[in-house]
Write an enzyme that holds these catalytic residues in place. Structure first.
Site: not given
Ligand code: PAF
Length: 289
Positions: A65, A153-154, A38, A41
């Site tokens: 994850q 955001k993360d 989106h 990115h």
């Molecule tokens: O933020 C993300 O999209 C994911 O956690 C990442 C950093 C690509 C790792 O898989």
């Protein structure tokens, strides 16, 4: 744009990109993603293009994850559409490995980053940041970028990755070349996320309460009101608006992510994770800046 599906092709293509500059010194920027791209990115990609000679983007839905019962199978996969978006933005190379290429039979290594990974999403999603740190370390080793770009955001993820890069003395990218890019938001303030597409129209409307109530709480904290009751009021407002549960709503030191009971003069952050229907939304904002 070239697409690499194997490590061998990736390394050959990255070497070619480097050679496009005299002395093989072209600067490579890496934008790691899980796809379902989106505008957030694409903002990372544009920033990488502005700061580097060539951009490599990765798309890999990283199974390690995701916890049990999370959305690994449902996570949107749309490689063709994502490729077209990356190409239109001038991405030079897409790294899109299969799971078996990333985690071959016998794979047995995991990176655990202590401290910053332990609270907040780390507490709510056990093992999540081990999976993130491990895959990002692999991506860094595979591409060996000069810089890497992640969304704020993360916010906790960014802190975990920077801690890992510092602790492991990574040189490519060096910790100072790990760039956090401000969150991109919808017109009503909702932070862009690949998971927003899970929301029904009603949930989507209610989701806008999250950034609105966060701004309200921040204004109160900056105004000198007590933190604990302000955060309790924030949680009540979200539950009243249709959120099913609040994983956390915390005022934290922006560097260590340790919880704060008031502003201490240094950079602080309000971080929230809340569930609406089956979707978990996270957001964070600076406080006192
Ligand atoms: O933020 C993300 O999209 C994911 O956690 C990442 C950093 C690509 C790792 O898989």
């Amino acid at each position: 744009m070239q697409t690499a599906r194997t490590l061998e092709v990736l390394r050959t293509q990255v070497a070619k990109l480097r050679r496009r500059q005299e002395g093989g010194a072209a600067r490579i920027g890496l934008v790691p993603t899980m796809g379902a791209l989106h505008e957030g990115h694409l903002t990372l990609l544009r920033r990488a293009r502005a700061e580097c000679d060539h951009v490599v983007a990765s798309i890999f839905v990283n199974p390690t994850q995701f916890g049990e019962g999370e959305d690994l199978d449902a996570y949107p996969r749309q490689l063709e559409e994502d490729s077209a978006m990356l190409e239109a933005e001038g991405c030079a190379l897409l790294w899109a490995p299969e799971v078996a290429a990333m985690y071959p039979t016998g794979f047995a290594t995991s990176i655990t980053v202590g401290g910053v990974s332990e609270g907040l999403c780390g507490a709510a999603r056990p093992g999540h940041f081990d999976g993130v740190a491990t895959v990002v370390a692999k991506l860094f080793n595979q591409v060996a970028p000069d810089m890497a770009f992640f969304g704020e955001k993360d916010f906790q993820q960014l802190a975990v990755i920077r801690r890992m890069a510092r602790d492991l003395d990574l040189t490519r990218p060096h910790v100072d070349a790990i760039v956090g890019v401000p969150t991109v938001r919808e017109a009503d303030g909702l932070a862009l996320s690949s998971r927003n597409r899970y929301l029904s129209p009603g949930q989507r409307a209610a989701a806008a309460t999250l950034p609105r109530e966060m701004r309200e709480a921040i204004a109160r904290i900056e105004d000198g009101q007590e933190v604990a009751p302000t955060l309790a009021a924030l949680e009540d407002a979200l539950l009243g608006a249709g959120f099913a549960a609040i994983d956390y709503a915390v005022l934290a030191d922006a560097a260590s992510l340790a919880a704060l009971d008031g502003l201490k003069g240094g950079p602080a952050r309000l971080l929230v994770a809340a569930r609406i229907g089956g979707t978990r939304l996270i957001d964070n904002m600076a406080v006192g800046e």
